[in-house]
Structures are given as structure tokens and as C-alpha cells.
Design a protein around this motif. Structure first.
Motif, PDB file in Angstrom:
ATOM      1  N   GLY A 130      41.886  39.251  47.933  1.00  0.00           N
ATOM      2  CA  GLY A 130      40.455  39.420  48.133  1.00  0.00           C
ATOM      3  C   GLY A 130      39.839  40.597  47.410  1.00  0.00           C
ATOM      4  O   GLY A 130      38.711  40.998  47.713  1.00  0.00           O
ATOM      5  N   VAL A 131      40.556  41.137  46.413  1.00  0.00           N
ATOM      6  CA  VAL A 131      40.007  42.268  45.657  1.00  0.00           C
ATOM      7  C   VAL A 131      38.967  41.739  44.681  1.00  0.00           C
ATOM      8  O   VAL A 131      39.236  40.794  43.927  1.00  0.00           O
ATOM      9  CB  VAL A 131      41.122  43.009  44.902  1.00  0.00           C
ATOM     10  N   PRO A 132      37.781  42.327  44.636  1.00  0.00           N
ATOM     11  CA  PRO A 132      36.759  41.880  43.677  1.00  0.00           C
ATOM     12  C   PRO A 132      37.249  42.050  42.240  1.00  0.00           C
ATOM     13  O   PRO A 132      37.917  43.048  41.927  1.00  0.00           O
ATOM     14  CB  PRO A 132      35.567  42.806  43.963  1.00  0.00           C
ATOM     15  N   PRO A 133      36.947  41.105  41.350  1.00  0.00           N
ATOM     16  CA  PRO A 133      37.421  41.216  39.963  1.00  0.00           C
ATOM     17  C   PRO A 133      37.058  42.531  39.294  1.00  0.00           C
ATOM     18  O   PRO A 133      37.841  43.052  38.496  1.00  0.00           O
ATOM     19  CB  PRO A 133      36.744  40.027  39.277  1.00  0.00           C
ATOM     20  N   GLU A 134      35.901  43.091  39.629  1.00  0.00           N
ATOM     21  CA  GLU A 134      35.486  44.344  38.981  1.00  0.00           C
ATOM     22  C   GLU A 134      36.290  45.542  39.472  1.00  0.00           C
ATOM     23  O   GLU A 134      36.187  46.630  38.890  1.00  0.00           O
ATOM     24  CB  GLU A 134      33.998  44.595  39.208  1.00  0.00           C
ATOM     25  N   ARG A 135      37.121  45.361  40.503  1.00  0.00           N
ATOM     26  CA  ARG A 135      37.982  46.439  40.995  1.00  0.00           C
ATOM     27  C   ARG A 135      39.448  46.149  40.689  1.00  0.00           C
ATOM     28  O   ARG A 135      40.343  46.728  41.315  1.00  0.00           O
ATOM     29  CB  ARG A 135      37.805  46.638  42.502  1.00  0.00           C
ATOM     30  N   ILE A 136      39.704  45.256  39.733  1.00  0.00           N
ATOM     31  CA  ILE A 136      41.060  44.942  39.301  1.00  0.00           C
ATOM     32  C   ILE A 136      41.198  45.314  37.833  1.00  0.00           C
ATOM     33  O   ILE A 136      40.291  45.070  37.035  1.00  0.00           O
ATOM     34  CB  ILE A 136      41.377  43.434  39.461  1.00  0.00           C
ATOM     35  N   THR A 137      42.321  45.907  37.460  1.00  0.00           N
ATOM     36  CA  THR A 137      42.605  46.160  36.056  1.00  0.00           C
ATOM     37  C   THR A 137      44.083  45.916  35.800  1.00  0.00           C
ATOM     38  O   THR A 137      44.904  46.007  36.710  1.00  0.00           O
ATOM     39  CB  THR A 137      42.226  47.600  35.654  1.00  0.00           C
ATOM     40  N   THR A 138      44.404  45.550  34.571  1.00  0.00           N
ATOM     41  CA  THR A 138      45.791  45.299  34.209  1.00  0.00           C
ATOM     42  C   THR A 138      46.105  45.911  32.863  1.00  0.00           C
ATOM     43  O   THR A 138      45.263  45.926  31.959  1.00  0.00           O
ATOM     44  CB  THR A 138      46.097  43.783  34.176  1.00  0.00           C
ATOM     45  N   ALA A 139      47.320  46.426  32.736  1.00  0.00           N
ATOM     46  CA  ALA A 139      47.774  46.989  31.470  1.00  0.00           C
ATOM     47  C   ALA A 139      48.497  45.965  30.633  1.00  0.00           C
ATOM     48  O   ALA A 139      48.825  46.232  29.477  1.00  0.00           O
ATOM     49  CB  ALA A 139      48.714  48.166  31.730  1.00  0.00           C
ATOM     50  N   VAL A 140      48.751  44.783  31.205  1.00  0.00           N
ATOM     51  CA  VAL A 140      49.643  43.829  30.552  1.00  0.00           C
ATOM     52  C   VAL A 140      49.059  42.430  30.444  1.00  0.00           C
ATOM     53  O   VAL A 140      49.086  41.813  29.374  1.00  0.00           O
ATOM     54  CB  VAL A 140      50.994  43.757  31.313  1.00  0.00           C
TER      55      VAL A 140
END
Length: 283
Positions: A225-235
Motif C-alpha cells: 500500500g505504499v504510494p508510488p511517489e514514495r517508492i524508489t528503486t536502484a535496480v
């Protein structure tokens, strides 16, 4: 024929394989170009990504460096001969006695910062700092970091913890005590990972997710349920594209200028990153 002082030592390889394929070779000294600086390398570090990038063409697979500027090219600004600096080499050429790099890939080394630590501070901690900046953790929030026992994730997790956020770290179970010692709650691998994260959060909602691994963690963040704008990925760039994840800061040094991604000195990262992997150039 070149004179002896026109050569230097450099770690290189010319075939696929592991560290057994690395050799110390005599190669021509680098020549400075406009906008560049020649740095006499005092320390460089080995990251897992460096070793996994062993390709067939001969070069040295190391990016992080720290050293002393010995000369600069025409038009070079901000650095001059004699400056102590740390930075990175886009050409992966840092495990050598000297390296030519654009001056924009260097920042001043803080006074009192040991060479071996300075030589470890640029690529991996920068990625962790950028991931931290991308989701903007705040006091009272719950932040999940995958790969929390690796260099990138561990940096991001510690920075998030310093804001007052509760940080849940997914990583190597053998390093759970290490995470606890730095105020990070390890997520045990005992069943369904989503349920494990929810249990570790104690019923609180997950506010942000920093992924330093890939392998489905972007989808896990969405499932939590994390909003997309609060997700980041290095990979996992493909998943980021598919789900419209908008990072607020770049992860890779190639698009992350030092002036944009670092504080005035690397001490902010140094103070929260006590277990740096590094190697000294053999003298």
C-alpha cells in the motif's frame, strides 16, 4: 619509446572471470584533457558491483577514488594542483596510481578524513543518499529498505533512521544484530515476506519503500500500500516505468552531479556509515 616515469601501475583484466583474472600492469600515464584533473590515487574501494562488471575488454573495474590533484587541464574549474579530493571515475579506471577524470566528478576531501574512508565514500553512499532523498522520510513514518545489509541500503536506512523514522530492514538474516545496533528493525524471513513486513511494522502503515535489490521489491511495496511517489528503486527500472514510480532524485552518479546530491562535505554520510569496504593501493 616511453621513459620509465611515463608509466604507472593499474589493476586490469582482459578476460571473463573472477578476481583471479585481475593483474597489476604497467600502463601509460594518463594525459589531461580540458576540464579534467589528474589525481594521484591514495585509496580506492571495491564494491560488489565492481566485481560483477568484469567484461572482456581490459580495464580496471573500480570507480571510487580519493587522492591528490597533480595537474589540471585547460578550462578546469573548482579544483587545482595540490587539492585533496574524493570522487569517481566514469571510465571505471580508479584502481591505479593515477587517473584522469572530469573535475565535475570530484569534490573536496574533508580535513581529517582518512584516505581509506574517503576512497569508499562516493558511489555506494551517493546511491544510498539519493534513494533516501527520493522518498523523503520523516519523523514518525515507517520506512522499509530492501538490501539493508548492503552498502547502498545500509546508507539509506541509517539516514532514514536519523530523521526519526522507524526503519524496517530486509537483508541478510546473519546481519540482523548489526541492523539492530544501528536502530534498524530487521525483517525476519520466516514466511510470506509481505506478512513479515506487516508484522515487523506492528500494524502501522508503511509510508515509504527504498529498494536496493530489485527482484520484485517494487511490487512488494505496492502490495503493502505504499504510494508510488514514495517508492524508489536502484535496480528495477522496468518496474518503476510500469508503475509510474517517480523518484525525486537520481540514483546513479552518471546523472547525479556532486553539487546536487551531496551536502557540503561527505561527513553526513560518514557519520552514519561506519562499516565501509575499502582497499588501499599496495605500496
Amino acid at each position: 619509446m616511453r621513459k620509465q616515469n611515463e608509466f604507472m601501475r593499474q589493476v586490469r583484466y582482459d578476460r571473463f572471470g573472477g578476481v583471479d583474472q585481475l593483474s597489476i600492469d604497467d600502463v601509460p600515464m594518463p594525459e589531461v584533457s580540458p576540464g579534467q584533473a589528474i589525481v594521484r590515487v591514495q585509496a580506492s574501494c571495491i564494491n560488489p558491483g565492481s566485481l560483477s562488471a568484469l567484461h572482456g575488454a581490459p580495464y580496471t573495474p573500480i570507480r571510487d577514488l580519493a587522492g591528490v590533484v597533480v595537474s589540471v587541464g585547460d578550462g578546469t574549474q573548482d579544483v587545482r594542483a595540490g587539492d585533496e579530493v574524493l570522487g569517481w571515475s566514469q571510465e571505471w579506471s580508479a584502481h591505479a596510481e593515477y587517473v584522469a577524470v572530469p573535475a565535475t566528478q570530484l569534490i573536496p576531501k574533508s580535513l581529517g578524513l582518512a584516505w581509506d574512508v574517503a576512497g569508499s565514500l562516493f558511489v555506494t553512499p551517493m546511491a544510498g543518499l539519493a534513494g533516501f532523498n527520493a522518498v523523503g522520510p520523516a519523523a514518525g513514518e515507517v520506512v522499509v529498505v530492501s538490501g539493508a545489509t548492503g552498502g547502498v541500503g545500509f546508507t539509506a536506512a541509517q539516514l532514514a533512521r536519523r530523521t526519526g523514522a522507524t526503519v524496517l530492514g530486509i537483508g541478510n538474516p546473519a546481519k540482523a544484530d548489526h541492523l539492530r545496533a544501528h536502530g534498524i528493525t530487521p525483517v525476519p524471513f520466516v514466511g510470506d515476506i509481505a506478512e513479515d513486513v506487516r508484522n515487523a511494522a506492528g500494524g502501522r502503515k508503511i509510508d515509504a519503500f527504498i529498494d536496493a535489490v530489485g527482484s520484485g521489491y517494487v511490487q512488494l511495496a505496492l502490495d503493502l500500500g505504499v504510494p508510488p511517489e514514495r517508492i524508489t528503486t536502484a535496480v528495477d527500472y522496468q518496474a518503476a516505468k510500469e508503475h509510474g514510480i517517480a523518484a525525486k532524485a537520481p540514483w546513479t552518479p552518471a546523472v547525479c552531479r556532486p553539487s546536487a546530491c551531496w551536502p557540503t562535505s561527505p561527513s553526513r554520510v560518514l557519520s552514519t556509515y561506519p562499516s565501509l569496504r575499502h582497499t588501499r593501493w599496495p605500496r
